[in-house]
Design a protein around this motif. Structure first.
Motif, PDB file in Angstrom:
ATOM      1  N   ALA A   1      19.715 -39.507  11.215  1.00  0.00           N
ATOM      2  CA  ALA A   1      18.897 -38.939  12.283  1.00  0.00           C
ATOM      3  C   ALA A   1      19.667 -38.900  13.590  1.00  0.00           C
ATOM      4  CB  ALA A   1      17.626 -39.778  12.489  1.00  0.00           C
ATOM      5  N   GLN A   2      19.160 -38.099  14.522  1.00  0.00           N
ATOM      6  CA  GLN A   2      19.525 -38.237  15.926  1.00  0.00           C
ATOM      7  C   GLN A   2      18.492 -39.192  16.491  1.00  0.00           C
ATOM      8  OE1 GLN A   2      19.988 -38.957  19.201  1.00  0.00           O
ATOM      9  NE2 GLN A   2      18.458 -37.390  19.704  1.00  0.00           N
ATOM     10  N   SER A   3      18.904 -40.398  16.855  1.00  0.00           N
ATOM     11  CA  SER A   3      17.955 -41.491  17.083  1.00  0.00           C
ATOM     12  C   SER A   3      17.815 -41.929  18.533  1.00  0.00           C
ATOM     13  CB  SER A   3      18.365 -42.705  16.238  1.00  0.00           C
ATOM     14  OG  SER A   3      19.668 -43.132  16.592  1.00  0.00           O
TER      15      SER A   3
ATOM     16  N   THR B   1      11.258 -43.114   9.992  1.00  0.00           N
ATOM     17  CA  THR B   1      10.997 -42.399  11.245  1.00  0.00           C
ATOM     18  C   THR B   1      11.086 -43.380  12.419  1.00  0.00           C
ATOM     19  OG1 THR B   1       8.578 -42.580  10.995  1.00  0.00           O
ATOM     20  CG2 THR B   1       9.660 -40.608  10.086  1.00  0.00           C
ATOM     21  N   SER B   2       9.983 -43.687  13.084  1.00  0.00           N
ATOM     22  CA  SER B   2      10.066 -44.489  14.305  1.00  0.00           C
ATOM     23  C   SER B   2       8.676 -44.934  14.724  1.00  0.00           C
ATOM     24  CB  SER B   2      10.692 -43.641  15.424  1.00  0.00           C
ATOM     25  OG  SER B   2      10.567 -44.268  16.685  1.00  0.00           O
TER      26      SER B   2
ATOM     27  N   ASN C   1      16.477 -33.946  12.817  1.00  0.00           N
ATOM     28  CA  ASN C   1      15.404 -34.847  12.406  1.00  0.00           C
ATOM     29  C   ASN C   1      14.330 -34.164  11.569  1.00  0.00           C
ATOM     30  OD1 ASN C   1      16.798 -36.756  13.806  1.00  0.00           O
ATOM     31  ND2 ASN C   1      15.366 -36.908  15.507  1.00  0.00           N
TER      32      ASN C   1
ATOM     33  N   ASN D   1      12.126 -51.332  17.784  1.00  0.00           N
ATOM     34  CA  ASN D   1      13.510 -51.545  18.201  1.00  0.00           C
ATOM     35  C   ASN D   1      14.132 -52.708  17.440  1.00  0.00           C
ATOM     36  OD1 ASN D   1      12.478 -49.766  20.101  1.00  0.00           O
ATOM     37  ND2 ASN D   1      13.763 -50.571  21.728  1.00  0.00           N
TER      38      ASN D   1
ATOM     39  N   TYR E   1      12.782 -36.360  21.160  1.00  0.00           N
ATOM     40  CA  TYR E   1      13.075 -37.254  20.052  1.00  0.00           C
ATOM     41  C   TYR E   1      11.801 -37.720  19.366  1.00  0.00           C
ATOM     42  CZ  TYR E   1      13.766 -41.591  17.567  1.00  0.00           C
ATOM     43  OH  TYR E   1      13.702 -42.565  16.613  1.00  0.00           O
TER      44      TYR E   1
ATOM     45  N   ARG F   1      21.215 -47.924  24.515  1.00  0.00           N
ATOM     46  CA  ARG F   1      20.449 -48.950  23.801  1.00  0.00           C
ATOM     47  C   ARG F   1      20.705 -50.288  24.475  1.00  0.00           C
ATOM     48  NH1 ARG F   1      18.283 -48.495  19.002  1.00  0.00           N
ATOM     49  NH2 ARG F   1      19.178 -50.423  18.162  1.00  0.00           N
TER      50      ARG F   1
ATOM     51  N   LYS G   1      10.401 -36.894  15.419  1.00  0.00           N
ATOM     52  CA  LYS G   1      10.100 -37.868  14.385  1.00  0.00           C
ATOM     53  C   LYS G   1       8.663 -37.708  13.878  1.00  0.00           C
ATOM     54  CE  LYS G   1      13.765 -40.347  13.516  1.00  0.00           C
ATOM     55  NZ  LYS G   1      14.315 -40.403  12.156  1.00  0.00           N
TER      56      LYS G   1
ATOM     57  N   THR H   1      18.274 -32.102  18.246  1.00  0.00           N
ATOM     58  CA  THR H   1      17.493 -33.239  17.787  1.00  0.00           C
ATOM     59  C   THR H   1      16.459 -32.809  16.755  1.00  0.00           C
ATOM     60  OG1 THR H   1      17.833 -34.443  19.853  1.00  0.00           O
ATOM     61  CG2 THR H   1      15.905 -35.063  18.531  1.00  0.00           C
TER      62      THR H   1
END
Length: 361
Positions: A97-99, A139-140, A115, A198, A165, A209, A169, A111
């Motif tokens: 993914a592009q995270s 995913t997230s 994704n 996270n 982003y 990050r 997702k 993105t």
């Protein structure tokens, strides 16, 4: 123990000899997952772009003499299909993914292409694999429509995403559900999505990050600059959600009843700590450094984000094993070992083995 009367121990023992396709294996979580799967005896095939940072986990854990991997962009449908067919996996764990939220603002089209359409390319390639038993699409926690009221999100809450982003997702979630109903409805292949918060751990060098920013500041002997010092995030050690992904993939593969199609893997409430508190804990463990507020305007991010992981506990027997303090100490140990030129792969394997011991309790 989960609703089927089973614990996580059989699932963790069942990976020996399985062919597993891991997308995004050159990323931080993907490298830890690949190392763990190899430790469990799985036959791992990787599909990813080259690592973003040659000092990150994938390079640090190398060499990888038993890993068969291909440099493939998820947006290249024919290439994804070819690698997937050649691998003929039993299990697919889709982490590619592009995270990054800020990179999503800078490149929203790219993105979404990675994704969403990258996920479509993979699921399309998975439709006719003869040996495939299960697919987990990661995913997230940011897929939820977040009002900022501090309530922990459950799997049935509405999807949303205020930035490129997060919305991409959420799009991957909708896409996966559609493919599951349309093409995997017979139940021969289990397909699910996994949402986690996270993560921290050794070898994370991602841009924008928190802990990588801390290490870079310490290396440069400058203050740690925080954009959102009072933002709260569900922090957890990298092995926690990876354990969840493995449990979910195994339950799907074995067609265990009541296995959900979407699962949250988040820390206990004690794992939800403001950014500034996390940094202060790490700096104290490291033995130096300080932080300051980064000046200027920054793209909007959710101020408070927590997950309700009751479903993971009830159906998979999953629960967090590490306190946030231990997670941060293990992460600092990794960076201290790396700075001293030590064997970080060996340290990571010791941490995996220590975590596996916790799973037996």
């Amino acid at each position: 123990m989960n609703a089927t009367g089973e614990t996580s121990a059989p699932a963790m023992a069942g990976w020996a000899g399985r062919r597993v396709l891991v997308t995004g294996h050159t990323g931080f979580k993907g490298a830890w997952l690949t190392l763990w799967l190899e430790h469990l005896g799985a036959e791992v095939v990787g599909l990813a772009l080259p690592p973003d940072d040659i000092q990150g986990a994938f390079t640090a854990f190398g060499p990888w003499p038993d890993l068969n991997w291909s440099v493939v962009d998820l947006r290249d449908g024919p290439a994804v299909a070819q690698v997937t067919r050649d691998a003929d996996p039993h299990v697919i764990l889709h982490l590619g993914a592009q995270s990054l939220v800020r990179r999503g603002y800078a490149d929203p089209h790219g993105t979404w292409a990675v994704n969403v359409m990258g996920t479509a390319n993979l699921l399309q390639a998975a439709r006719d694999l003869p040996s495939l038993q299960s697919v987990v699409v990661v995913t997230s926690d940011k897929v939820y429509a977040n009002s900022g009221d501090g309530r922990a999100f459950g799997e049935g809450d509405p999807l949303g995403g205020h930035d490129p982003y997060s919305s991409s997702k959420a799009g991957a979630e909708i896409l996966t559900a559609a493919w599951r109903r349309s093409y995997f409805g017979s139940g021969q292949v289990g397909v699910a999505t996994a949402r986690a918060g996270n993560v921290v751990g050794g070898g994370d060098r991602g841009d924008d990050r928190l802990l990588p920013d801390v290490w870079r500041a310490l290396e440069a002997d400058r203050p740690v600059r925080l954009r959102y010092p009072r933002a709260t995030r569900p922090w957890q050690f990298v092995l926690e959600p990876l354990h969840g992904y493995l449990l979910l993939a195994d339950a799907l593969a074995r067609r265990l009843p009541e296995t959900p199609g979407t699962v949250n893997f988040g820390p206990d409430v004690a794992g939800c700590m403001p950014v500034s508190d996390v940094v202060e804990r790490v700096l104290a463990s490291w033995g130096g450094g300080h932080w300051e507020q980064e000046p200027g305007d920054h793209p909007a991010e959710a101020a408070c984000l927590t997950l309700d992981s009751t479903l993971a506990s009830d159906t998979l027997g999953w629960r967090p094993r590490l306190s946030l303090e231990t997670a941060l100490d293990w992460t600092t140990d990794w960076w201290r070992t790396a700075a001293a030129g030590g064997d970080v792969r060996k340290l990571a394997l010791r941490q995996i083995e220590a975590y596996e011991e916790l799973l037996q309790r």
